[in-house]
Design a protein around this motif. Sequence first.
Motif, PDB file in Angstrom:
ATOM      1  N   MET A  25      42.371  28.866  44.449  1.00 41.21           N
ATOM      2  CA  MET A  25      41.973  30.265  44.068  1.00 41.21           C
ATOM      3  C   MET A  25      40.590  30.234  43.852  1.00 41.21           C
ATOM      4  SD  MET A  25      42.215  33.964  43.632  1.00 41.21           S
ATOM      5  CE  MET A  25      43.680  34.394  42.892  1.00 41.21           C
ATOM      6  N   VAL A  26      40.023  30.525  44.543  1.00 43.89           N
ATOM      7  CA  VAL A  26      38.370  30.054  43.691  1.00 43.89           C
ATOM      8  C   VAL A  26      37.799  31.531  43.428  1.00 43.89           C
ATOM      9  CG1 VAL A  26      35.800  29.203  44.085  1.00 43.89           C
ATOM     10  CG2 VAL A  26      37.999  28.433  44.997  1.00 43.89           C
ATOM     11  N   VAL A  27      37.185  31.395  41.630  1.00 43.39           N
ATOM     12  CA  VAL A  27      36.111  32.723  42.146  1.00 43.39           C
ATOM     13  C   VAL A  27      34.901  32.617  41.425  1.00 43.39           C
ATOM     14  CG1 VAL A  27      36.218  34.439  39.876  1.00 43.39           C
ATOM     15  CG2 VAL A  27      37.935  33.788  40.522  1.00 43.39           C
ATOM     16  N   VAL A  28      34.047  33.376  41.880  1.00 44.96           N
ATOM     17  CA  VAL A  28      32.490  33.736  42.310  1.00 44.96           C
ATOM     18  C   VAL A  28      31.762  34.484  41.241  1.00 44.96           C
ATOM     19  CG1 VAL A  28      30.591  33.324  43.546  1.00 44.96           C
ATOM     20  CG2 VAL A  28      32.164  32.352  44.531  1.00 44.96           C
ATOM     21  N   LEU A  29      31.550  33.478  40.382  1.00 44.80           N
ATOM     22  CA  LEU A  29      30.991  34.564  39.055  1.00 44.80           C
ATOM     23  C   LEU A  29      29.198  34.872  39.305  1.00 44.80           C
ATOM     24  CD1 LEU A  29      33.203  34.209  36.149  1.00 44.80           C
ATOM     25  CD2 LEU A  29      33.117  35.934  37.715  1.00 44.80           C
ATOM     26  N   GLY A  30      28.571  35.689  39.209  1.00 43.43           N
ATOM     27  CA  GLY A  30      27.406  35.617  38.956  1.00 43.43           C
ATOM     28  C   GLY A  30      26.779  37.014  39.098  1.00 43.43           C
ATOM     29  N   PRO A  31      25.627  37.133  38.084  1.00 45.53           N
ATOM     30  CA  PRO A  31      25.091  38.779  37.788  1.00 45.53           C
ATOM     31  C   PRO A  31      24.005  39.506  39.508  1.00 45.53           C
ATOM     32  CG  PRO A  31      23.512  37.080  36.970  1.00 45.53           C
ATOM     33  CD  PRO A  31      24.424  36.056  37.654  1.00 45.53           C
ATOM     34  N   SER A  32      23.757  40.207  39.700  1.00 52.75           N
ATOM     35  CA  SER A  32      22.991  41.148  40.792  1.00 52.75           C
ATOM     36  C   SER A  32      22.887  40.396  41.264  1.00 52.75           C
ATOM     37  CB  SER A  32      23.798  42.251  40.769  1.00 52.75           C
ATOM     38  OG  SER A  32      22.730  42.678  40.085  1.00 52.75           O
ATOM     39  N   GLY A  33      22.219  39.788  42.943  1.00 53.96           N
ATOM     40  CA  GLY A  33      21.340  38.801  42.935  1.00 53.96           C
ATOM     41  C   GLY A  33      20.634  37.439  42.966  1.00 53.96           C
ATOM     42  N   SER A  34      22.522  37.307  42.435  1.00 49.77           N
ATOM     43  CA  SER A  34      22.107  35.827  42.307  1.00 49.77           C
ATOM     44  C   SER A  34      22.811  34.915  44.047  1.00 49.77           C
ATOM     45  CB  SER A  34      24.089  35.243  41.236  1.00 49.77           C
ATOM     46  OG  SER A  34      24.756  35.659  41.353  1.00 49.77           O
ATOM     47  N   GLY A  35      23.009  35.641  44.732  1.00 51.64           N
ATOM     48  CA  GLY A  35      23.567  35.266  45.963  1.00 51.64           C
ATOM     49  C   GLY A  35      24.794  34.863  45.770  1.00 51.64           C
ATOM     50  N   GLU A  89      30.263  24.286  37.301  1.00 56.82           N
ATOM     51  CA  GLU A  89      31.579  24.006  38.638  1.00 56.82           C
ATOM     52  C   GLU A  89      32.278  23.923  37.260  1.00 56.82           C
ATOM     53  OE1 GLU A  89      31.937  22.331  42.312  1.00 56.82           O
ATOM     54  OE2 GLU A  89      34.581  22.366  41.911  1.00 56.82           O
ATOM     55  N   GLU A  90      33.251  24.875  37.153  1.00 52.20           N
ATOM     56  CA  GLU A  90      34.483  24.664  36.612  1.00 52.20           C
ATOM     57  C   GLU A  90      36.059  24.736  36.906  1.00 52.20           C
ATOM     58  OE1 GLU A  90      34.234  27.756  33.183  1.00 52.20           O
ATOM     59  OE2 GLU A  90      32.239  28.088  33.598  1.00 52.20           O
ATOM     60  N   ARG A  91      36.195  24.011  36.215  1.00 49.34           N
ATOM     61  CA  ARG A  91      37.833  23.884  36.919  1.00 49.34           C
ATOM     62  C   ARG A  91      39.016  24.426  35.582  1.00 49.34           C
ATOM     63  NH1 ARG A  91      39.798  21.364  41.371  1.00 49.34           N
ATOM     64  NH2 ARG A  91      37.488  20.344  41.955  1.00 49.34           N
ATOM     65  N   ASN A  92      40.230  25.219  36.008  1.00 50.01           N
ATOM     66  CA  ASN A  92      41.122  25.175  34.406  1.00 50.01           C
ATOM     67  C   ASN A  92      42.144  25.025  35.151  1.00 50.01           C
ATOM     68  OD1 ASN A  92      39.328  27.381  33.828  1.00 50.01           O
ATOM     69  ND2 ASN A  92      40.047  29.272  35.558  1.00 50.01           N
ATOM     70  N   ALA A  93      42.782  24.312  33.869  1.00 53.36           N
ATOM     71  CA  ALA A  93      43.683  23.334  34.112  1.00 53.36           C
ATOM     72  C   ALA A  93      44.864  24.362  34.492  1.00 53.36           C
ATOM     73  CB  ALA A  93      44.607  22.530  32.736  1.00 53.36           C
ATOM     74  N   VAL A  94      44.949  25.094  34.118  1.00 53.17           N
ATOM     75  CA  VAL A  94      46.445  26.137  34.413  1.00 53.17           C
ATOM     76  C   VAL A  94      45.270  27.485  34.609  1.00 53.17           C
ATOM     77  CG1 VAL A  94      47.628  27.245  32.817  1.00 53.17           C
ATOM     78  CG2 VAL A  94      47.292  24.849  33.085  1.00 53.17           C
ATOM     79  N   ARG A  95      46.167  28.077  35.612  1.00 49.42           N
ATOM     80  CA  ARG A  95      45.435  29.323  35.600  1.00 49.42           C
ATOM     81  C   ARG A  95      46.079  30.983  35.064  1.00 49.42           C
ATOM     82  NH1 ARG A  95      46.257  29.317  42.249  1.00 49.42           N
ATOM     83  NH2 ARG A  95      47.068  31.658  41.545  1.00 49.42           N
ATOM     84  N   ALA A  96      45.198  31.759  34.729  1.00 44.22           N
ATOM     85  CA  ALA A  96      45.529  32.845  33.349  1.00 44.22           C
ATOM     86  C   ALA A  96      46.273  33.489  34.507  1.00 44.22           C
ATOM     87  CB  ALA A  96      44.727  33.096  32.959  1.00 44.22           C
ATOM     88  N   SER A  97      47.265  34.873  33.888  1.00 48.08           N
ATOM     89  CA  SER A  97      48.026  35.464  34.666  1.00 48.08           C
ATOM     90  C   SER A  97      47.504  37.011  34.043  1.00 48.08           C
ATOM     91  CB  SER A  97      49.284  35.767  34.176  1.00 48.08           C
ATOM     92  OG  SER A  97      49.940  37.124  33.985  1.00 48.08           O
ATOM     93  N   PRO A  98      46.931  37.860  35.635  1.00 44.76           N
ATOM     94  CA  PRO A  98      46.291  38.965  35.664  1.00 44.76           C
ATOM     95  C   PRO A  98      46.594  39.701  34.211  1.00 44.76           C
ATOM     96  CG  PRO A  98      46.351  38.827  37.429  1.00 44.76           C
ATOM     97  CD  PRO A  98      47.559  37.830  36.530  1.00 44.76           C
ATOM     98  N   ALA A  99      47.479  39.586  32.804  1.00 41.81           N
ATOM     99  CA  ALA A  99      48.326  40.303  32.117  1.00 41.81           C
ATOM    100  C   ALA A  99      47.821  39.736  30.933  1.00 41.81           C
ATOM    101  CB  ALA A  99      49.881  40.323  32.163  1.00 41.81           C
ATOM    102  N   LEU A 144      33.351  29.180  40.165  1.00 43.84           N
ATOM    103  CA  LEU A 144      31.851  28.815  40.970  1.00 43.84           C
ATOM    104  C   LEU A 144      31.160  30.139  40.167  1.00 43.84           C
ATOM    105  CD1 LEU A 144      32.145  27.883  44.569  1.00 43.84           C
ATOM    106  CD2 LEU A 144      32.030  26.615  42.607  1.00 43.84           C
ATOM    107  N   ARG A 145      29.710  28.797  39.325  1.00 45.32           N
ATOM    108  CA  ARG A 145      28.513  30.074  38.490  1.00 45.32           C
ATOM    109  C   ARG A 145      27.860  29.958  39.263  1.00 45.32           C
ATOM    110  NH1 ARG A 145      30.472  32.313  33.698  1.00 45.32           N
ATOM    111  NH2 ARG A 145      32.707  31.267  33.022  1.00 45.32           N
ATOM    112  N   LEU A 146      26.591  31.541  39.929  1.00 44.62           N
ATOM    113  CA  LEU A 146      25.770  31.579  40.431  1.00 44.62           C
ATOM    114  C   LEU A 146      24.232  32.169  39.789  1.00 44.62           C
ATOM    115  CD1 LEU A 146      27.531  30.483  43.073  1.00 44.62           C
ATOM    116  CD2 LEU A 146      25.755  32.409  43.999  1.00 44.62           C
ATOM    117  N   ARG A 147      23.392  31.701  39.645  1.00 44.30           N
ATOM    118  CA  ARG A 147      22.661  32.293  39.439  1.00 44.30           C
ATOM    119  C   ARG A 147      21.132  31.925  40.214  1.00 44.30           C
ATOM    120  NH1 ARG A 147      21.243  30.511  33.653  1.00 44.30           N
ATOM    121  NH2 ARG A 147      22.986  31.558  33.164  1.00 44.30           N
TER     122      ARG A 147
END
Lengths: 247, 788
Positions: free
Chosen positions: A49-59, A233-243, A223-226
């Motif tokens: 499960m990969v989350v790509v984070l970034g502001p608008s225009g970051s690609g 790039e960061e790794r979560n040792a444990v994935r959080a629950s949406p709750a 993955l943080r884009l700018r």
Amino acid sequence: MQAPLEFRPPAVPARPVFRARALTKVYVMGEVEVRALEPTDLDLWAEEMVVVLGPSGSGKSTLLNILGGLDVPTSGHVVFHDHDLSAADEAELTRFRREHVGFVFQFFNLLPSLTAAENVRLVTEIAERPMDPLEALGLVGLSERVDHFPAQLSGGEQQRVAIARAIAKRPDVLLCDEPTGSLDYETGKIVLDVLERVNRETGTLTVIVTHNAAIGALGDRILRLRDGRIVREERNAVRASPADIEW
Amino acid sequence: MRTLHLKVLRDAVHAKGQLTAILVLVACGVSVFVMLRSMHGYLRGGQERYYREYAFGDVFAHVTRAPLSLEPRVAAVEGVAAVYPRLVEDVLLDVPGLAEPATGRLVSLPDAGEPPLNRLALREGGLPSSGRRDQVVLSVAFARANGLRVGDRLGAILNGRLESLTVVGTALSPEFIYEISGYGQIFPDNRRFGALWMSRSAMETAFEMEGAFDDLVVDLSPGASEAGVIAALDRLLDPYGNAGAYGRDLHVSHEFLEGEIDETTITASFFPAVFLVVTAFLLHSTLLRIVRMEREQIGLMKAFGITPPALALHYLQLALIPVVLGSLVGAGLGLWMAEAMAVVYAQFFQFPEVGFTPDPGVVGVGLGIAMLTGVTGALGAAMSVTRLHPAVAMAPPAPPVFREGPLERTRLWRALSAEGRIIVRNLSRTRLKSLSTVAGIGLSLGILGALFSMFDAIDTIARVQFDGVQREDVAVYFHQTRSGNAEDALARMPGVLAVEPFRTVAVRFSHGPREERSVILGLDVDTKLRRMVDARSVVHRPTPDGVVLGALLARKLDAEPGDRVRMEVVEGRRRVHDVRVAGVIDELMGGGGYMEKAALHRMLGEGPTASGAWLRIDEAADAAVYEALKHSPSVAGIQVRELTIRGFRETIEQSFAIALGSTLVLGMALVMAIVYNQTRISLSERGRELASLRVLGFDRREVARMLLGEQAILVAAALPLGVLLGWFLTWLVIQRFESDLFSMPVVVTASTYVRAIAVVVVSAVLSGLLVRRRLDRLDLIAVLKTRE
């Protein structure tokens, strides 16, 4: 006639699902060049499960479009299993999307003229070894609403139908573009919960593109884009629950 | 407001495809209207002016021979303003360069001055000198067709003697606007039939008619009763071999011209109406879509303070751009076509003025109707702008609501793919639009089918008439009925293989209150050269007991087989008989009655006599036969079957080529405009949905199928409707075409409709392909990021 494409996922995930090297994307708009993606390297693995984070225009959307076969890079390579997407023509990309990619959009993009079950069936009809549409709708918790038209469903329900539609073909990758972008907080969390569960239960590589940093906690990797680059790039040792997450 | 105008222009450029389709429809409708109304005015105006200036008579009569002393008694009849007794004789002509003899209708001219009625419009040369039987004026069309000029000579058989005539002038006459002989002709054959004028004194000597007349033209005073005058004339003339007085409605030239003028009235209403109704419908749906797409802009403009009426006007202007441009193009095109049509008409109708001047009134009405249509079509959508609240307008529209219909509980529905369900649900959601599209395409097919059916009908007429009925090579008509051995003289001519004499007699039928002038044709039971054949090619036989009536005559008399009709013989002793209707024959040309020849002779109390004869000739010796006929004093006219067939085909080809070409263009334009605009609207409404499908992995063909499949189903649904409409239109047109000379069969053949359907399908496919190009350029990425 073109030869049928063979995308056979390997038995052991020794190699990444996607392997991108020196990927760039330049849009020429009139006399202006927009460098949407600077040279980027990236590997995405099955079951992640990969989350790509970034502001608008970051690609981030450009990256998603290239991974999803909606766009081709200006230079560099992106390889899906053994297949080079950067060299594919339009028909091959269509086939790639059809067989291997599940999309979830910010605005759901359901067909208003089809019921929930039919929206899913539309895709299972053209897939090779799909789930039963009702099973897919069961996975997203919508067994009770299968005969409703989009106009009769709430935004969250519509997005869950869209997720059911995306997973029903048993895709190799689930690409989600701002999946909570047009949903309220509570509904957004329900949808994230569905995505998390689908990833866990089906083992489908899931990529969520969002500007909402809180969602990063759900991913195995962030993955943080700018400005068109992966800046961190960061790794979560444990994935959080949406709750557990809040924004 | 100037910026708003700029927006109108930009919006128009943006929607150029759809607006162009509307422009084309408006142009088609206006051009047809302007052309046909102009032609109507041109023909009607020309006719009225011509009749007035050249004193065309109101009532006509032909007798065998009556004394001129009768003239004052005719003039004294109440309602008669002027009387002109004259001589009219059919003569055979030997025209240089023409192998077969031509027929001339020789009309007398007063020795001094102009005729009081049916005056000549002299075009070249002068009038014949008094008493000169070698001088004639020729009708312009006959002279032109035969290359005869003033000073040229031609031969004529005057009362049995071949004489040489000199052309001293050429002229037109209001009684020969449509110049046909009446010997079974439908179309003018200007080479073989024409009018000639000679001085009365010369004709008196040539035909031994001193102090007598055989033809009467009467002018009615205003408000006079035509029927009353006709009845009075008949009473006066009956002792002199009266064939029956008649009004303009039965005058062959007038009747044809009227028919043509009537037809332009009907076509000038029907075609433009179809186009303008479709235009209004397309404008409505196109503008409604544009307004929906510009909701946000409309809200914004309202928020800026632009008033609702100004906004409504803004969208009305946008809709009227193609209407105004289309009407201007249409008006220009219509006038141009009218000018071309005037030239075509001049070949059929002999008018003094051929020049066509545009009528600003017609153009004005055409433009007005188009504007009215445009406003009608656009008003609903334009007004919807005023009802939009700014805040609501700027929010996205509510998603379209679909519901399960009754169809969805059927087994068939469950078998339908998701793709099929999309198509069906979209069609049923926009039911009115779908039905309008089906109606529009159906109408186009109907128009095409009806036109193609006309050709089938004409083919059938030609086949029945020339293969079934007229089997002679040459038909010969005598001046007067000849008794005994008339056929022997013909049979002795070199090259004549067989002769079959026939007897015709003019009669007046009456049945109850109905009365009709007609002709009985006496035929041998075993006749081989002329048969009675009905529209279904069934051969009938004349019977000795009773008369067989043509269907048209039977209808006019309201007579059925088994009825008894009163039959007054309009010659000789004018005996009245009561005869049984032995049968009714549904024939295509003709329209009189038939009897067995021997029975007819018995009824008339005469021995074997003939009014003419049908000949079979040796093809190699036709020149010898024609030569012999030219020198036969008893022959008034001949008709050569081969030449009749050729003339028939040439005329049909010429006159129908224009109708065929223009109807083809109009039909295709209708289908293309409808399919193109409806598909573009669907594409605009569903572009996002279709792009989503492309993202989900559907290829171009699949997506195109979903969009175009909808139109394909509508076109398919329109086909049966179109065939029905075509049949109905054919029937309607044929009712209009029916005349005393011929009737047309309603022929509906599979191949005709296959061709008409092919035209419709090709047009629809072309439009589909135009839209498909746009479908291939859908922006897949934009749909992920935007909402509608």
